[in-house]
Design a protein around this motif. Structure first.
Motif, PDB file in Angstrom:
ATOM      1  N   LYS A 140      11.263   4.689  -4.491  1.00  0.00           N
ATOM      2  CA  LYS A 140      10.515   4.467  -3.261  1.00  0.00           C
ATOM      3  C   LYS A 140       9.612   5.654  -2.939  1.00  0.00           C
ATOM      4  N   ARG A 148      -0.128   7.011  -1.123  1.00  0.00           N
ATOM      5  CA  ARG A 148      -0.872   8.052  -0.411  1.00  0.00           C
ATOM      6  C   ARG A 148      -2.022   8.578  -1.273  1.00  0.00           C
ATOM      7  N   GLU A 169       5.562   5.712  -2.654  1.00  0.00           N
ATOM      8  CA  GLU A 169       4.895   6.261  -1.471  1.00  0.00           C
ATOM      9  C   GLU A 169       3.841   7.291  -1.867  1.00  0.00           C
TER      10      GLU A 169
END
Length: 371
Positions: free
Chosen positions: A108, A116, A112
């Motif tokens: 995860k 980003r 992420e």
């Protein structure tokens, strides 16, 4: 007149009452809050009479709530409406429980970071388009009205950001040419083809190393300087002041830096070419005993001017990229020194990456054109 915070204990209709007086503020509080909490320790549902309090701030309200057990519902309060409202606000703030930020881990966290990064890539692309739009607008206004061109900063920046780099550019390319000549002489001698060291030096220096070394040195020297100068002005709100006075910062700050590098990088590239060939001539003369006259004649006969013009054709593109990256990073600086440091570092890294990428694109283009 400021009075220190104080209180007295009394009985009002058989109930223990704390009558507060003075200024229950950070300056006038002193130890009154601790004494009040100690005096009311163990007292059930006391009454707080705050009608005699002159001033009260959050520090005084917090001291009163501590004496009340951090719960405004456990006591009765008599006070002005403003003081009651302040006590309610501080009581609500005390009860707020901060939740620790739990960072995701494993797969995860990887997703992420990728998200980003993709978002940052599109954000940078959008900011770049905005920057180029502002720059083209300023350039168009200068073309329509040449009187708007600021020649004084262009000349000053040409000297400071470009021509002052001539010694380091010449020295670096001289040794690059010498190293290429030494490697070529040692390797080609094994095959009895040491004379081809001249072609190796000429093509590598005139086609690639002259503009590549010049651009990389200016990326570290001028791009960082542009980002730091414009970034410090952004931090000090000088750019905002310029806009308030009706001065376009792109016209006053960015455009002169573009023009300065466009003027100086071709000159520095020519100097780098001469210095690189001089280093090659010196090594070939010493190691292979080939005279400078023979070296130059072979350059003219077998290398020609095509490779020189190929290297020079890259100079305006490199100048525009270095100036654009340095100025754009400077315009993106925030209001703290850490942001300035990040942007200066990004200016150098992005400029060097762009230089290598553009050089590779030029190499593929000229290969397809068979030049």
């Amino acid at each position: 007149m400021a009075l220190p915070a104080d209180f007295t204990l009394a009985d009002q209709d058989g109930r223990p009452t704390a009558v507060l007086s003075g200024d229950w503020t950070a300056r006038g509080l002193l130890d009154a809050g601790l004494r009040l909490a100690k005096a009311l320790d163990g007292v059930e549902r006391p009454l707080f009479d705050l009608t005699g309090v002159n001033r009260c701030d959050t520090a005084g309200a917090y001291a009163i709530l501590r004496a009340a057990g951090d719960d405004l519902q456990r006591v009765d309060v008599q006070a002005r409406q403003g003081v009651l409202r302040l006590l309610e606000l501080v009581s609500a703030a005390i009860k707020v429980q901060t939740e620790p930020t739990v960072r995701p881990g494993g797969f995860k966290a990887l997703l992420e970071r990728i998200g980003r990064g993709v978002f940052g890539l599109f954000s940078d692309a959008y900011s770049t388009m905005v920057f180029l739009g502002h720059l083209l607008t300023a350039f168009g206004r200068s073309l329509v009205n040449p009187k708007r061109i600021r020649w004084a900063p262009i000349v000053a920046l040409s000297e400071r950001a470009g021509l002052d780099a001539m010694p380091i550019v010449a020295t670096t390319t001289f040794f690059i040419g010498a190293v290429v000549a030494l490697l070529g002489a040692n390797m080609l001698t094994d095959f009895g083809a040491q004379v081809y060291s001249v072609e190796l030096i000429g093509i590598s220096v005139m086609r690639e190393f002259n503009i590549l070394i010049t651009a990389i040195l200016l990326a570290g020297r001028s791009a960082s300087s542009f980002a730091a100068e414009i970034g410090s002005m952004k931090m000090n709100q000088e750019i905002d002041a310029m806009q308030v006075m009706g001065v376009d910062p792109y016209e006053a700050l960015v455009l002169p830096r573009f023009a300065a590098l466009l003027l100086t990088i071709p000159i520095l590239t020519f100097v780098a070419t001469i210095a690189g060939l001089a280093g090659g001539i010196l090594v070939v003369w010493i190691v292979l005993d080939l005279s400078p006259t023979f070296f130059l004649q072979r350059i003219v006969d077998y290398v020609g001017a095509t490779h020189f013009w190929i290297g020079m054709s890259k100079a305006p593109v490199m100048a525009a990229v270095i100036a654009a990256i340095g100025c754009r990073q400077g315009m993106e600086v925030g209001q703290d020194v850490e942001a300035l440091g990040r942007r200066v570092t990004a200016a150098v890294v992005h400029a060097i990456f762009a230089i290598i990428l553009i050089d590779a694109v030029f190499a593929l283009l000229y290969m397809k054109l068979d030049i």
